[in-house]
Design a protein around this motif. Structure first.
Motif, PDB file in Angstrom:
ATOM      1  N   ARG A   1      19.874  -2.248  19.931  1.00 21.63           N
ATOM      2  CA  ARG A   1      21.252  -2.472  19.483  1.00 21.63           C
ATOM      3  C   ARG A   1      21.474  -1.887  18.080  1.00 21.63           C
ATOM      4  N   ILE A   2      20.530  -2.118  17.193  1.00 24.04           N
ATOM      5  CA  ILE A   2      20.619  -1.578  15.823  1.00 24.04           C
ATOM      6  C   ILE A   2      20.572  -0.059  15.858  1.00 24.04           C
ATOM      7  N   HIS A   3      19.702   0.493  16.690  1.00 21.40           N
ATOM      8  CA  HIS A   3      19.577   1.944  16.832  1.00 21.40           C
ATOM      9  C   HIS A   3      20.907   2.554  17.277  1.00 21.40           C
ATOM     10  N   GLN A   4      21.558   1.896  18.239  1.00 23.91           N
ATOM     11  CA  GLN A   4      22.864   2.357  18.726  1.00 23.91           C
ATOM     12  C   GLN A   4      23.918   2.243  17.626  1.00 23.91           C
ATOM     13  N   GLU A   5      23.962   1.097  16.964  1.00 27.35           N
ATOM     14  CA  GLU A   5      25.005   0.846  15.965  1.00 27.35           C
ATOM     15  C   GLU A   5      24.919   1.788  14.762  1.00 27.35           C
TER      16      GLU A   5
ATOM     17  N   HIS B   1       0.830  -1.208   0.000  1.00 28.70           N
ATOM     18  CA  HIS B   1       0.000   0.000   0.000  1.00 28.70           C
ATOM     19  C   HIS B   1       0.868   1.263   0.000  1.00 28.70           C
ATOM     20  N   LEU B   2       2.087   1.158   0.485  1.00 29.14           N
ATOM     21  CA  LEU B   2       2.993   2.312   0.475  1.00 29.14           C
ATOM     22  C   LEU B   2       3.151   2.879  -0.927  1.00 29.14           C
ATOM     23  N   ASP B   3       3.149   2.004  -1.916  1.00 32.84           N
ATOM     24  CA  ASP B   3       3.309   2.453  -3.298  1.00 32.84           C
ATOM     25  C   ASP B   3       2.177   3.379  -3.735  1.00 32.84           C
ATOM     26  N   ASP B   4       1.003   3.229  -3.141  1.00 37.03           N
ATOM     27  CA  ASP B   4      -0.139   4.070  -3.492  1.00 37.03           C
ATOM     28  C   ASP B   4      -0.008   5.486  -2.954  1.00 37.03           C
ATOM     29  N   TYR B   5       0.845   5.676  -1.937  1.00 39.23           N
ATOM     30  CA  TYR B   5       0.896   6.960  -1.250  1.00 39.23           C
ATOM     31  C   TYR B   5       2.238   7.669  -1.308  1.00 39.23           C
ATOM     32  N   SER B   6       3.222   7.056  -1.921  1.00 40.86           N
ATOM     33  CA  SER B   6       4.534   7.690  -1.962  1.00 40.86           C
ATOM     34  C   SER B   6       5.175   7.516  -3.325  1.00 40.86           C
ATOM     35  N   GLU B   7       5.669   8.612  -3.845  1.00 44.78           N
ATOM     36  CA  GLU B   7       6.391   8.561  -5.111  1.00 44.78           C
ATOM     37  C   GLU B   7       7.890   8.475  -4.878  1.00 44.78           C
ATOM     38  N   SER B   8       8.313   8.544  -3.618  1.00 45.04           N
ATOM     39  CA  SER B   8       9.739   8.606  -3.322  1.00 45.04           C
ATOM     40  C   SER B   8      10.360   7.251  -2.974  1.00 45.04           C
ATOM     41  N   ILE B   9       9.571   6.187  -2.987  1.00 47.05           N
ATOM     42  CA  ILE B   9      10.112   4.873  -2.671  1.00 47.05           C
ATOM     43  C   ILE B   9      10.747   4.296  -3.934  1.00 47.05           C
ATOM     44  N   PRO B  10      12.036   3.965  -3.862  1.00 43.39           N
ATOM     45  CA  PRO B  10      12.694   3.409  -5.056  1.00 43.39           C
ATOM     46  C   PRO B  10      12.073   2.084  -5.474  1.00 43.39           C
ATOM     47  N   GLU B  11      12.230   1.754  -6.745  1.00 39.39           N
ATOM     48  CA  GLU B  11      11.787   0.461  -7.250  1.00 39.39           C
ATOM     49  C   GLU B  11      12.629  -0.634  -6.614  1.00 39.39           C
ATOM     50  N   GLY B  12      12.103  -1.848  -6.578  1.00 39.80           N
ATOM     51  CA  GLY B  12      12.867  -2.995  -6.105  1.00 39.80           C
ATOM     52  C   GLY B  12      12.260  -3.646  -4.886  1.00 39.80           C
ATOM     53  N   GLU B  13      13.019  -4.564  -4.333  1.00 36.31           N
ATOM     54  CA  GLU B  13      12.559  -5.354  -3.198  1.00 36.31           C
ATOM     55  C   GLU B  13      12.519  -4.526  -1.915  1.00 36.31           C
ATOM     56  N   LEU B  14      11.476  -4.733  -1.138  1.00 30.46           N
ATOM     57  CA  LEU B  14      11.333  -4.113   0.173  1.00 30.46           C
ATOM     58  C   LEU B  14      11.531  -5.204   1.218  1.00 30.46           C
ATOM     59  N   SER B  15      12.404  -4.950   2.177  1.00 30.51           N
ATOM     60  CA  SER B  15      12.685  -5.904   3.237  1.00 30.51           C
ATOM     61  C   SER B  15      12.028  -5.428   4.531  1.00 30.51           C
ATOM     62  N   VAL B  16      11.291  -6.333   5.182  1.00 31.15           N
ATOM     63  CA  VAL B  16      10.652  -6.042   6.457  1.00 31.15           C
ATOM     64  C   VAL B  16      11.165  -7.072   7.461  1.00 31.15           C
ATOM     65  N   VAL B  17      11.693  -6.585   8.589  1.00 27.79           N
ATOM     66  CA  VAL B  17      12.264  -7.484   9.592  1.00 27.79           C
ATOM     67  C   VAL B  17      11.633  -7.172  10.944  1.00 27.79           C
ATOM     68  N   PHE B  18      11.125  -8.210  11.605  1.00 19.77           N
ATOM     69  CA  PHE B  18      10.596  -8.080  12.951  1.00 19.77           C
ATOM     70  C   PHE B  18      11.662  -8.580  13.923  1.00 19.77           C
ATOM     71  N   VAL B  19      12.022  -7.725  14.893  1.00 18.16           N
ATOM     72  CA  VAL B  19      13.060  -8.059  15.863  1.00 18.16           C
ATOM     73  C   VAL B  19      12.573  -7.734  17.272  1.00 18.16           C
ATOM     74  N   SER B  20      13.316  -8.211  18.263  1.00 19.56           N
ATOM     75  CA  SER B  20      12.990  -7.920  19.658  1.00 19.56           C
ATOM     76  C   SER B  20      13.302  -6.456  19.984  1.00 19.56           C
ATOM     77  N   LYS B  21      12.753  -6.003  21.083  1.00 17.28           N
ATOM     78  CA  LYS B  21      13.020  -4.640  21.549  1.00 17.28           C
ATOM     79  C   LYS B  21      14.513  -4.449  21.807  1.00 17.28           C
ATOM     80  N   LYS B  22      15.138  -5.447  22.405  1.00 18.16           N
ATOM     81  CA  LYS B  22      16.570  -5.382  22.714  1.00 18.16           C
ATOM     82  C   LYS B  22      17.404  -5.284  21.431  1.00 18.16           C
ATOM     83  N   GLU B  23      17.051  -6.079  20.436  1.00 18.84           N
ATOM     84  CA  GLU B  23      17.795  -6.060  19.170  1.00 18.84           C
ATOM     85  C   GLU B  23      17.622  -4.727  18.444  1.00 18.84           C
ATOM     86  N   LEU B  24      16.422  -4.176  18.493  1.00 16.93           N
ATOM     87  CA  LEU B  24      16.206  -2.888  17.824  1.00 16.93           C
ATOM     88  C   LEU B  24      17.001  -1.787  18.518  1.00 16.93           C
TER      89      LEU B  24
END
Length: 89
Positions: A51-55, A26-49
């Motif tokens: 860590r990623i936020h820090q890194e 549905h994002l494609d219907d509302y945004s012209e700024s999303i590049p073409e190609g594969e979209l990756s969605v990852v669900f992680v734990s609060k602790k892991e997120l």
């Protein structure tokens, strides 16, 4: 149609993959700024997120979602990393 890949690293978090893919397409219907190609969605734990936020953002605070931009030249739309636990908080 855009390809959406989903990775679930959260124990005991269940979802209907078709509904999640539909939601992100549905994002494609509302945004012209999303590049073409594969979209990756990852669900992680609060602790892991945290860590990623820090890194990658040099910020150790909790957050519910982090996005990384894509590159249409590499056929990659971007990556969305979500902590369902934090989002529900």
């Amino acid at each position: 149609m855009r390809e959406v890949s989903i990775c679930n690293e959260v124990e005991n978090f269940f979802f209907l993959e078709d509904i999640v893919i539909s939601l992100f397409l549905h994002l494609d219907d509302y945004s012209e700024s999303i590049p073409e190609g594969e979209l990756s969605v990852v669900f992680v734990s609060k602790k892991e997120l945290c860590r990623i936020h820090q890194e990658f953002m040099d910020d150790p605070t909790e957050t519910d979602v982090i996005t990384f931009p894509g590159d249409g030249m590499m056929d990659f739309s971007g990556e969305i990393i979500v902590s369902p636990e934090r989002a529900m908080d």
